[in-house]
Design a protein around this motif. Structure first.
Motif, PDB file in Angstrom:
ATOM      1  N   LEU A 232       0.765  -1.060  -0.102  1.00  0.00           N
ATOM      2  CA  LEU A 232       0.008  -0.075  -0.011  1.00  0.00           C
ATOM      3  C   LEU A 232       0.921   1.081   0.071  1.00  0.00           C
ATOM      4  CD1 LEU A 232      -2.622  -0.975   2.612  1.00  0.00           C
ATOM      5  CD2 LEU A 232      -3.154  -0.847   0.231  1.00  0.00           C
ATOM      6  N   PRO A 233       1.304   1.655  -1.133  1.00  0.00           N
ATOM      7  CA  PRO A 233       2.212   2.917  -1.243  1.00  0.00           C
ATOM      8  C   PRO A 233       1.368   3.914  -1.020  1.00  0.00           C
ATOM      9  CG  PRO A 233       1.860   2.169  -3.501  1.00  0.00           C
ATOM     10  CD  PRO A 233       0.606   1.104  -2.563  1.00  0.00           C
ATOM     11  N   PHE A 234       2.093   5.334  -0.754  1.00  0.00           N
ATOM     12  CA  PHE A 234       1.395   6.579  -0.592  1.00  0.00           C
ATOM     13  C   PHE A 234       2.349   7.517  -1.274  1.00  0.00           C
ATOM     14  CE2 PHE A 234       3.865   5.987   3.326  1.00  0.00           C
ATOM     15  CZ  PHE A 234       4.694   7.095   3.558  1.00  0.00           C
ATOM     16  N   SER A 235       1.872   8.750  -1.930  1.00  0.00           N
ATOM     17  CA  SER A 235       2.696   9.509  -2.616  1.00  0.00           C
ATOM     18  C   SER A 235       2.242  10.909  -2.607  1.00  0.00           C
ATOM     19  CB  SER A 235       2.793   9.028  -4.349  1.00  0.00           C
ATOM     20  OG  SER A 235       3.318  10.003  -4.883  1.00  0.00           O
ATOM     21  N   LYS A 238       2.397  11.003  -7.337  1.00  0.00           N
ATOM     22  CA  LYS A 238       1.623   9.883  -8.341  1.00  0.00           C
ATOM     23  C   LYS A 238       0.303   9.818  -7.757  1.00  0.00           C
ATOM     24  CE  LYS A 238       6.318   7.647  -8.201  1.00  0.00           C
ATOM     25  NZ  LYS A 238       7.055   6.756  -7.139  1.00  0.00           N
ATOM     26  N   THR A 239      -0.418   9.128  -8.900  1.00  0.00           N
ATOM     27  CA  THR A 239      -1.965   8.807  -8.665  1.00  0.00           C
ATOM     28  C   THR A 239      -1.966   7.417  -8.262  1.00  0.00           C
ATOM     29  OG1 THR A 239      -2.594  10.369  -9.997  1.00  0.00           O
ATOM     30  CG2 THR A 239      -4.054   8.619  -9.414  1.00  0.00           C
ATOM     31  N   ILE A 240      -2.347   6.944  -6.871  1.00  0.00           N
ATOM     32  CA  ILE A 240      -2.052   5.527  -6.533  1.00  0.00           C
ATOM     33  C   ILE A 240      -3.605   4.939  -6.334  1.00  0.00           C
ATOM     34  CG2 ILE A 240      -1.467   4.412  -4.338  1.00  0.00           C
ATOM     35  CD1 ILE A 240       0.840   5.605  -5.372  1.00  0.00           C
ATOM     36  N   ALA A 244      -2.440   5.484  -1.010  1.00  0.00           N
ATOM     37  CA  ALA A 244      -2.817   6.976  -0.479  1.00  0.00           C
ATOM     38  C   ALA A 244      -2.063   7.856  -1.486  1.00  0.00           C
ATOM     39  CB  ALA A 244      -2.419   7.234   0.893  1.00  0.00           C
ATOM     40  N   TYR A 245      -2.801   9.114  -1.893  1.00  0.00           N
ATOM     41  CA  TYR A 245      -2.007  10.011  -2.610  1.00  0.00           C
ATOM     42  C   TYR A 245      -2.664  11.172  -2.430  1.00  0.00           C
ATOM     43  CZ  TYR A 245      -5.693  10.025  -6.293  1.00  0.00           C
ATOM     44  OH  TYR A 245      -6.888   9.998  -6.983  1.00  0.00           O
ATOM     45  N   GLU A 250      -6.165  17.568  -1.264  1.00  0.00           N
ATOM     46  CA  GLU A 250      -7.090  16.320  -0.376  1.00  0.00           C
ATOM     47  C   GLU A 250      -6.028  14.959  -0.385  1.00  0.00           C
ATOM     48  OE1 GLU A 250     -11.732  17.182  -1.113  1.00  0.00           O
ATOM     49  OE2 GLU A 250     -10.465  16.252  -2.813  1.00  0.00           O
ATOM     50  N   ILE A 251      -6.165  14.286   0.754  1.00  0.00           N
ATOM     51  CA  ILE A 251      -5.524  12.963   0.753  1.00  0.00           C
ATOM     52  C   ILE A 251      -6.486  12.003   0.473  1.00  0.00           C
ATOM     53  CG2 ILE A 251      -4.767  11.229   2.260  1.00  0.00           C
ATOM     54  CD1 ILE A 251      -3.273  13.668   3.872  1.00  0.00           C
TER      55      ILE A 251
END
Length: 443
Positions: A232-235, A238-240, A244-245, A250-251
């Protein structure tokens, strides 16, 4: 009766001793330094045999199991002897995890561990029974013995991960990896990277690894190494799809097609790095089915942690900020990045092989004076001497703060962000931060 020997009589050592005794081990604790009186009292009260000021090899090398404090390096001759005898050496989290069925959330990374772990706990405690431990607060072992919460958030350092065998968090968070503690890893960055990834070592596809998809080091490692866990990446860039991105202000967090959206305009913690910490924490909360409203309110009322970009006082329209927890260059990078006014920067301490290059742009843009606070300031003087007009050195916090007070003008910021460990002049980064706050308050 199996013999458990504990090396190190600090918080984790004493906690492990109590747990070990309760679980039927013959426990012996040994510390080469001096054990604090409060810990001696606990050991005496619980009739646990201990020694300090030296190690008695005969009482240590007959162990069935050794738990060592994270502060003791593997290179120490005693640890080598123990390993040569084939005795298993574990960290406190490995030992304590054996005695709990709790759902474990483990947080590691070079920077932001304490803030993120504390924030996760702050959100979860609204709806779950949850303990906070690892590198923070009361030892994990003692909490397992006394509270045994159904959930734990653990802040975990690479040193603790070096000595795990079966330990596995259900949810692992890897915030970032930048060069730190290289003195403990033969000055090889790849050794330190591998150490951080041990957090996912025993995970299966039913477990989760939450990580920073903007971190090149993490991405490169994941390309060439397999992890079993669900990623589960976050950035920020980038659009994930799963993870989360940041989308404008907004998150957005999506897990199994279930998306929640958090506005960032009312968040208490400032700076890009903190948006990442908040993404990681919110992802955990969303995974554990915490209500969206609870997550949002918790993010908006979280006060941050002591010694991490902590606003101390404003005196004569000059803001004093305590970032004593910045014990490496990358942490100081975040601090300087978030400065919005001319800054007087207090820096220095025990250099762990620091490369200050990444700070140059901010120092040129924002720093008007540097105060070097360390036993040996030569490297700092050489590195930054030509970049700013004023570079002063001192070995006393009270003096550093007085110099800063004299140099500061209306609208400036005085920032303690040392980029170094504290052990040359202070007991700990906490001691350093408190001395700074005391000095500021007595101006």
């Amino acid at each position: 009766m199996k013999r458990l020997v504990i090396l190190g009589g600090g918080e984790s050592g004493v906690g492990a001793a109590l747990l070990g005794k309760a679980k039927g081990y013959d426990v012996f604790l040994s510390d080469k330094g001096k054990i604090k009186d409060k810990y001696k009292d606990v050991l005496n009260y619980n009739e646990i045999e201990f020694e300090d000021g030296h190690h008695t090899e005969a009482k240590i090398l007959n162990a069935d199991l050794v738990m060592k404090s994270p502060g003791i390096p593997d290179k120490s001759p005693l640890v080598k002897q123990i390993r040569n005898k084939g005795i298993l050496v574990v960290s406190e989290i490995e030992l304590a995890a054996k005695y709990t069925k709790a759902n474990i959330i483990g947080v590691t990374g070079s920077n932001g561990k304490t803030t993120t772990a504390t924030l996760i706990h702050h959100i979860l405690k609204e709806e779950l029974e949850v303990g906070l431990s690892g590198n923070i607060g009361k030892s994990f072992a003692q909490q397992v013995l006394e509270q045994d919460y159904p959930n734990y958030v653990l802040e975990i350092s690479s040193f603790q991960l070096d000595d795990i065998v079966d330990f596995k968090p259900h949810i692992a968070i890897l915030l970032n990896i930048t060069p730190d503690h290289l003195d403990r890893y033969d000055y090889k960055f790849e050794n330190y990277i591998a150490s951080k990834f041990r957090i996912a070592l025993n995970q299966t596809k039913d477990d989760y690894l939450i990580y920073d998809a903007d971190d090149e080091v993490i991405n490169d490692w994941l390309k060439s190494n397999k992890v079993q866990s669900t990623l589960l990446p976050f950035s920020l860039t980038k659009t994930i799809e799963n993870g989360a991105y940041l989308d404008k202000e907004e998150i957005k967090i999506t897990i199994d097609n279930n998306q929640i959206i958090m506005p960032t305009n009312n968040l208490t913690l400032e700076g890009k790095h903190n948006i990442k910490n908040q993404m990681a924490a919110s992802t955990v909360a969303h995974l554990l089915k915490i209500r969206k409203q609870t997550i949002r309110e918790s993010l908006e009322n979280f006060q941050g942690v002591e010694h991490r970009l902590e606003h101390v006082l404003k005196i004569n329209k000059v803001q004093y900020i305590n970032d004593s927890k910045a014990t490496n260059v990358n942490a100081t990078y975040y601090a300087l990045e978030s400065m919005e006014s001319p800054t007087i920067w207090i820096v220095g301490g025990v250099d762990k092989g620091n490369n200050y290059k990444e700070l140059f742009q901010f120092v040129n843009e924002k720093v008007k004076a540097i105060i070097c606070l360390g036993v040996d300031n030569e490297k700092l003087m050489e590195t930054f001497g030509t970049m700013v007009d004023t570079v002063v050195e001192t070995q006393f916090m009270s003096e550093a703060v007085k110099i800063a007070y004299k140099l500061a003008e209306t609208g400036d910021t005085v920032l303690l962000s040392p980029a170094c460990a504290s052990f040359d002049l202070f007991e700990s980064y906490e001691d350093r931060g408190r001395q700074f706050k005391d000095a500021v308050r007595s101006l």
